[in-house]
Design a protein around this motif. Structure first.
Motif, mmCIF file in Angstrom:
data_model
loop_
_atom_site.group_PDB
_atom_site.id
_atom_site.type_symbol
_atom_site.label_atom_id
_atom_site.label_comp_id
_atom_site.label_asym_id
_atom_site.label_seq_id
_atom_site.Cartn_x
_atom_site.Cartn_y
_atom_site.Cartn_z
ATOM 1 N N ALA A 1 6.757 76.761 54.613
ATOM 2 C CA ALA A 1 6.874 76.409 53.202
ATOM 3 C C ALA A 1 7.034 77.666 52.365
ATOM 4 C CB ALA A 1 5.646 75.627 52.738
ATOM 5 N N GLU A 2 7.557 77.468 51.148
ATOM 6 C CA GLU A 2 7.658 78.606 50.226
ATOM 7 C C GLU A 2 6.275 79.122 49.877
ATOM 8 O OE1 GLU A 2 10.411 78.929 46.737
ATOM 9 O OE2 GLU A 2 10.948 76.937 47.485
ATOM 10 N N SER A 3 5.342 78.192 49.713
ATOM 11 C CA SER A 3 3.940 78.574 49.547
ATOM 12 C C SER A 3 3.064 77.382 49.909
ATOM 13 C CB SER A 3 3.645 79.047 48.119
ATOM 14 O OG SER A 3 3.829 78.005 47.191
ATOM 15 N N ALA B 1 8.917 72.811 53.842
ATOM 16 C CA ALA B 1 8.676 72.335 52.482
ATOM 17 C C ALA B 1 8.872 73.442 51.455
ATOM 18 C CB ALA B 1 7.271 71.756 52.383
ATOM 19 N N GLY B 2 8.739 73.043 50.184
ATOM 20 C CA GLY B 2 8.909 73.986 49.082
ATOM 21 C C GLY B 2 7.596 74.655 48.712
ATOM 22 N N SER C 1 12.787 79.042 52.520
ATOM 23 C CA SER C 1 12.688 77.768 53.254
ATOM 24 C C SER C 1 13.724 76.750 52.786
ATOM 25 C CB SER C 1 11.273 77.196 53.134
ATOM 26 O OG SER C 1 11.017 76.731 51.823
ATOM 27 N N ARG C 2 14.221 76.914 51.544
ATOM 28 C CA ARG C 2 15.214 75.970 51.028
ATOM 29 C C ARG C 2 16.561 76.035 51.743
ATOM 30 N NH1 ARG C 2 13.149 73.990 45.770
ATOM 31 N NH2 ARG C 2 11.129 74.984 45.796
ATOM 32 N N VAL D 1 12.505 67.983 56.148
ATOM 33 C CA VAL D 1 12.361 68.756 54.908
ATOM 34 C C VAL D 1 11.662 67.928 53.829
ATOM 35 C CG1 VAL D 1 13.622 69.786 52.967
ATOM 36 C CG2 VAL D 1 14.299 70.317 55.316
ATOM 37 N N PHE D 2 10.698 68.552 53.178
ATOM 38 C CA PHE D 2 10.017 67.952 52.021
ATOM 39 C C PHE D 2 10.089 68.929 50.847
ATOM 40 C CE2 PHE D 2 8.380 65.882 55.768
ATOM 41 C CZ PHE D 2 8.422 64.547 55.407
#
Lengths: 162, 162
Positions: free
Chosen positions: B79-81, B52-53, B103-104, B5-6
């Motif tokens: 990723a969120e975006s 990722a975020g 994704s979080r 996770v990033f």
């Protein structure tokens, strides 16, 4: 080129509303962004520029979202960030799209010039020049050629199999 | 497939550090994300997944950024975006990338399965299934073919002019 400013997270359903997806691009474009600014589609002029915040074009991958903006004659899109699929579709359709971290410095009604190759937004109203993120030369060329399909036709010089 | 996770705004310079750009992809990949997690490149295993975020892959258009992740064997990016140019490059290289608003909910070390065609992230550790944004069938096929160039070779069946 007059600027139309929009905020964050403008999604593809605002750009190409789901309830008009069964119609042609002329009809879809007539309703482009009406949920955010009902005057936009009827007032925008060829050569105008859309400037937005983060995540412009979020949501579905529908190609009609950038197609509607192109159909209305939008010359360029400038945003803090774009949703990936929308961004891909926009460039593939030959619609210039630039990431500009300082897009918030532009106001609706400002007159601007966009240099896609140099990734610059020149604000003629304020005298400011804003740097955007550079676009690789092959993508600049693709957009200049009118998008992915005309670009491939030009480069490949042979008929596709489908 | 183990998850790494990033956070938000992981940029292309974190993925492919500028000071190694003169080297080949093997050397660049060895330094992938070292500014964020020095253990990543040496510990990641083929088939692992990066989650990722927002705005993953922001910054320059350098193709080495997704290429480094692919070289390390990353099976998918969630990723969120994503930044538009990064996203374009990733799919063109045949690296599956999915937008997942939730994704979080995934933690580093979770074991997951990614279904790119159905746009689903199945978390085997928590039992959750997270919906991602759907990818158009022609892009699923392009990624399956190994990316844009192998896809075009397969479809066009004629030599390019350059």
């Amino acid at each position: 080129m007059r600027v139309w400013v929009f905020g964050d997270d403008i999604d593809t359903d605002a750009l190409a509303p789901g309830k008009y997806m069964k119609f042609d691009i002329d009809e879809i474009a007539r309703h482009c962004l009406e949920a955010v600014d009902p005057a936009f589609a009827s007032s925008v002029k060829a050569g105008d520029v859309v400037v937005a915040g983060r995540n412009f074009g979020a949501g579905s991958a529908r190609e009609q979202a950038p197609a509607a903006l192109k159909h209305l004659g939008i010359a360029a899109l400038i945003a803090e960030s774009f949703a990936g699929l929308f961004y891909r579709n926009a460039l593939n359709l030959g619609l210039p799209a630039l990431v500009c971290p300082e897009s918030r410095r532009v106001r609706s009604g400002d007159r601007v010039q966009v240099d896609f190759e140099k990734a610059l937004l020149v604000n003629l109203t304020t005298g400011e020049t804003l740097a955007c993120e550079a676009i690789p030369p092959h993508l600049v060329q693709m957009v200049r050629d009118g998008g992915l399909l005309p670009h491939l036709e030009k480069r490949l010089k042979c008929p596709t199999t489908s």
